[in-house]
Write an enzyme that holds these catalytic residues in place. Structure first.
Site, mmCIF file in Angstrom:
data_model
loop_
_atom_site.group_PDB
_atom_site.id
_atom_site.type_symbol
_atom_site.label_atom_id
_atom_site.label_comp_id
_atom_site.label_asym_id
_atom_site.label_seq_id
_atom_site.Cartn_x
_atom_site.Cartn_y
_atom_site.Cartn_z
ATOM 1 N N LEU A 57 -10.697 -16.187 14.607
ATOM 2 C CA LEU A 57 -9.793 -17.207 15.311
ATOM 3 C C LEU A 57 -8.999 -17.896 14.252
ATOM 4 O O LEU A 57 -8.019 -18.647 14.813
ATOM 5 C CB LEU A 57 -10.726 -18.202 16.113
ATOM 6 C CG LEU A 57 -11.383 -17.829 17.371
ATOM 7 C CD1 LEU A 57 -12.018 -18.887 18.093
ATOM 8 C CD2 LEU A 57 -10.443 -17.216 18.295
ATOM 9 N N GLN A 59 -6.556 -19.075 11.731
ATOM 10 C CA GLN A 59 -5.269 -19.107 11.858
ATOM 11 C C GLN A 59 -4.549 -19.469 10.489
ATOM 12 O O GLN A 59 -4.001 -18.520 9.791
ATOM 13 C CB GLN A 59 -4.592 -20.043 12.732
ATOM 14 C CG GLN A 59 -4.775 -20.096 13.952
ATOM 15 C CD GLN A 59 -4.127 -20.959 14.895
ATOM 16 O OE1 GLN A 59 -3.688 -22.160 14.510
ATOM 17 N NE2 GLN A 59 -4.423 -20.900 16.306
ATOM 18 N N GLY A 60 -4.840 -20.309 9.712
ATOM 19 C CA GLY A 60 -4.268 -20.984 8.628
ATOM 20 C C GLY A 60 -3.959 -19.927 7.492
ATOM 21 O O GLY A 60 -3.196 -19.350 7.178
ATOM 22 N N ARG A 288 -8.054 -34.123 6.694
ATOM 23 C CA ARG A 288 -8.210 -33.918 8.275
ATOM 24 C C ARG A 288 -9.090 -35.078 8.843
ATOM 25 O O ARG A 288 -8.482 -35.304 10.187
ATOM 26 C CB ARG A 288 -9.061 -32.645 8.286
ATOM 27 C CG ARG A 288 -8.732 -31.680 9.608
ATOM 28 C CD ARG A 288 -9.560 -30.489 9.429
ATOM 29 N NE ARG A 288 -8.596 -29.349 8.932
ATOM 30 C CZ ARG A 288 -8.819 -28.021 8.842
ATOM 31 N NH1 ARG A 288 -10.131 -27.591 8.877
ATOM 32 N NH2 ARG A 288 -8.204 -27.022 8.558
HETATM 33 C C1 SIN Z 1 -6.112 -24.457 10.583
HETATM 34 O O1 SIN Z 1 -5.224 -23.177 10.521
HETATM 35 O O2 SIN Z 1 -5.491 -25.457 10.761
HETATM 36 C C2 SIN Z 1 -7.489 -24.397 10.590
HETATM 37 C C3 SIN Z 1 -7.612 -23.947 8.914
HETATM 38 C C4 SIN Z 1 -9.087 -24.330 8.650
HETATM 39 O O3 SIN Z 1 -9.923 -24.775 9.573
HETATM 40 O O4 SIN Z 1 -9.294 -24.241 7.486
#
Ligand code: SIN
Length: 510
Positions: A57, A59-60, A288
Site C-alpha cells: 500500500l 504510496q510516497g 508528521r
Molecule cells: C505517505 O506516502 O505519505 C506515506 C509514506 C510513509 O508512511 O512514509
C-alpha cells in the site's frame, strides 16, 4: 469459523523442514529471501498474499542518501523527527546501506521514476529539509512488491505458502527452531535453522487505519509469549492526511500521501484559515506528529470532522500523472483534486515500536530475526521520518541475510520435539475485536492522557475469558491483540513514570 486443537507438543503433528522460514511477505520478508544464498531452502509463510501487506500500500517512496543534501543532513532530519530517541548506529547503518540496497532493487527491475536523462526524480515529504525521496508514481510499494514477488517466484529455493496462520514460535531455552502453523484445517510445525519475522505493525488494533487488513501485531505477540524482548511499544504514528469519507467510515482508510503536501498542498480549517502557518516553521511539511496534532486541535474547535487539503494549484493533467492512484480513487468519490478540496483527518498509520532487534536484525531469542514494521531497530525513535520505512526494511533485511550467512556453517542444530504450552494457560477472549479496537481508538490515540490509558487498562483487565480447548484463528488474533495492547500500556506507563515532573499527554509529546 474452523476450530483447532492446539497440541501440547510437536511430537505427533505433521512437520516440515526448511533452512530458513520467513513469516510474512512484506517488502522486508521478500527482499530478505532474495538476499539469502540460493543454496538455502527458504519457506515464506504468510497470513494473506503479498498484496495484503502495508508494503504493497506504500504510496510516497523511499528516502535515499543520494538525493539533495548530505548524509549528515539525512541523519539530522531522521534524528530530529525521532525526537532524538533514534538509535545512532542504526540510523547510520540505514543511511550507509541506502545506495547498495536501492541499487539492488533497481537491478531486480523496480521501475523508479526518472527524468529524460535517466536520473532519479527526487521528492520531498514532511520533515525532510531537502528532496531526497525516490518513487514509482504514487504506488511505490506496489511497484516494488510486484517485482520482488515475481523474482521470488522465479527462485527454485524459495517456496511460498499463503493463507497460513502462524500460531506460535517453536522455542526452547531461548532458541528458536521454527513456527507452529494452522494450514488447511491442520496444525503443523515448520522446523527451521533460522526464523525471520516480517509480520507487520499493529494498525488493525485500531478502529480506523491505513494498514492492510489483518495487520495487528501477531508476530509481536508470538515474541511476547516466547518471553522475547520488545521495545518502545507505546510509540504509534498517526498519518495526518487520510481521506475522510463523511458518509461511510471504513476500517481500512485511504491515504493521501504526504508527497501531495511535498508538491505544495496546503491545509485549511473550517474557517478557511491556513492553521499550520502558526504551528511550525515547516508549515504543512512539519514532522508528521506535529501536523496530526495540529489537525486534531482544529477538529476539536470546529464542527466539521475533517480539514481540507488543497492541491488545486496543479493542473488536472499534472495531478493525473504525478498521483494516478490518488486521483482515480478520489474521482470515484466525486472529488476532482484539480478543482476540489480533499477532506482529510489523522488515522493510525505506523508502529515505531516492536520486537527489539540489534543492528543485524537479531532478536533476543537465538536464531530468531525480525524486520520491517514488526521490528524495532531504533531507527525511527519516537516518530518516523516519512519514507524511511521502506529504506529501513531493505537495509535491515539485507543485514539479516548477511548475518545468517556468518554462522551458517558453524552452528549445526538438532531439531527436537518442542512443548507448545503457551496457549493452554492463556484463555480465549470473549469480547469482540470491534470493541477492543474501539477502545484503542478512544483511549490510546494521538492525544491520550494518563486517565485514558488507565481506563483502557481497566477495560483490558476486565475482559471475560474462556478456557475452551478448541481455538479459531480469530480467538488467537484476539489473544494476540490483548497481549500487544498490554505491552503498549505497560510501556506508556513506564515512559510516563520516567518523565517525572513533566506534563504527560499532548504537551509532553508535542
Ligand atoms: C505517505 O506516502 O505519505 C506515506 C509514506 C510513509 O508512511 O512514509
Amino acid at each position: 469459523m474452523r476450530e483447532y486443537v492446539i497440541p501440547f507438543d510437536t511430537a505427533h503433528i505433521p512437520k516440515k523442514y526448511a533452512d530458513v522460514v520467513i513469516i510474512g511477505s512484506g517488502i522486508a520478508g521478500l527482499y530478505t529471501a532474495l538476499r539469502l544464498p540460493s543454496h538455502m531452502d527458504i519457506l515464506l509463510v504468510s497470513k494473506g498474499s503479498y498484496k495484503e501487506t502495508n508494503s504493497y500500500l506504500a504510496q510516497g517512496g523511499i528516502a535515499t542518501s543520494f538525493g539533495e543534501g548530505t548524509h549528515e543532513q539525512f541523519y539530522k532530519d531522521t534524528m530530529i523527527c525521532g525526537k532524538g530517541e533514534s538509535d545512532t548506529r542504526a540510523v547510520w547503518a540505514m543511511i550507509h546501506g541506502a545506495s547498495e540496497n536501492i541499487g539492488a532493487l533497481e537491478a531486480l527491475g523496480v521501475p523508479f521514476d526518472k527524468d529524460e536523462k535517466g536520473q532519479f526524480l527526487f521528492g520531498k515529504e514532511g520533515a525532510h529539509r531537502v528532496s531526497r525521496i525516490i518513487r514509482s508514481g504514487d504506488h511505490t510499494g506496489k511497484s516494488i512488491m510486484d517485482v520482488l514477488y515475481h523474482r521470488v517466484k522465479e527462485k527454485d529455493n524459495i517456496h511460498i505458502l499463503d493463507n497460513v496462520f502462524a500460531i506460535d514460535l517453536l522455542t526452547q531455552n531461548q532458541q528458536c527452531m521454527g513456527v507452529l502453523i494452522m494450514n488447511k484445517g491442520k496444525v503443523s510445525a515448520i522446523y527451521a535453522r533460522a526464523t525471520v519475522l516480517n509480520t507487520g505493525g499493529i494498525g488493525n488494533l485500531y478502529a480506523h487505519t491505513t494498514n492492510a487488513k489483518g495487520i495487528q501485531g501477531d508476530g509481536i505477540a508470538m515474541v511476547l509469549r516466547a518471553k522475547g524482548q520488545v521495545k518502545n511499544m507505546s510509540y504509534t504514528q498517526f498519518h495526518p492526511t487520510v481521506y475522510y469519507n463523511p458518509h461511510h467510515r471504513q476500517k481500512q482508510s485511504f491515504l493521501i500521501s504526504e508527497a501531495v503536501r511535498g508538491e505544495g498542498a496546503l491545509l485549511y480549517n473550517e474557517k478557511g484559515e491556513r492553521f499550520m502557518e502558526n504551528v511550525h516553521p515547516m508549515k504543512e511539511l512539519a514532522p508528521r506528529d506535529i501536523v496530526s496534532k495540529a489537525i486534531m486541535e482544529q477538529l476539536r474547535k470546529q464542527k466539521k470532522p475533517y480539514v481540507d487539503l488543497d492541491i488545486t494549484h496543479l493542473q488536472e493533467e499534472q495531478l493525473k500523472e504525478r498521483f494516478p492512484t490518488i486521483f482515480s480513487f478520489l474521482k470515484g468519490y466525486g472529488i476532482n483534486m484539480a478543482t476540489d478540496y480533499i477532506p482529510v483527518a489523522p488515522n493510525m498509520h505506523y508502529f515505531m515500536g516492536g520486537i527489539k532487534v540489534n543492528i543485524d536484525g537479531q532478536t533476543s531469542i537465538h536464531h530468531l530475526y525480525a524486520c520491517g514494521e514488526c521490528a524495532c531497530t531504533g531507527v525511527h525513535g519516537k516518530n518516523r521520518l516519512a519514507s524511511n520505512s521502506l529504506l529501513e526494511a531493505i537495509v535491515f533485511g539485507n543485514r539479516i541475510a548477511k548475518g545468517i550467512h556468518t554462522w551458517w556453517d558453524k552452528e549445526p542444530i538438532a531439531f527436537k520435539d518442542i512443548r507448545c504450552t503457551a496457549f493452554h494457560s492463556n484463555h480465549a477472549i470473549m469480547e469482540s475485536q470491534e470493541t477492543i479496537s474501539y477502545w484503542m481508538e478512544h483511549y490510546f490515540s494521538l492525544n491520550r492522557s494518563m486517565e485514558h490509558v488507565e481506563h483502557l487498562q481497566k477495560q483490558i483487565n476486565g475482559l471475560n475469558r474462556s478456557n475452551k480447548n478448541k481455538l479459531t484463528v480469530e480467538d488467537i488474533e484476539k489473544m494476540n491483540a490483548v497481549l500487544v495492547i498490554q505491552a503498549m500500556i505497560k510501556d506508556d506507563m513506564q515512559k510516563r513514570e520516567s518523565l517525572e515532573g513533566m506534563t504527560y499527554g499532548t504537551t509532553a509529546k508535542s
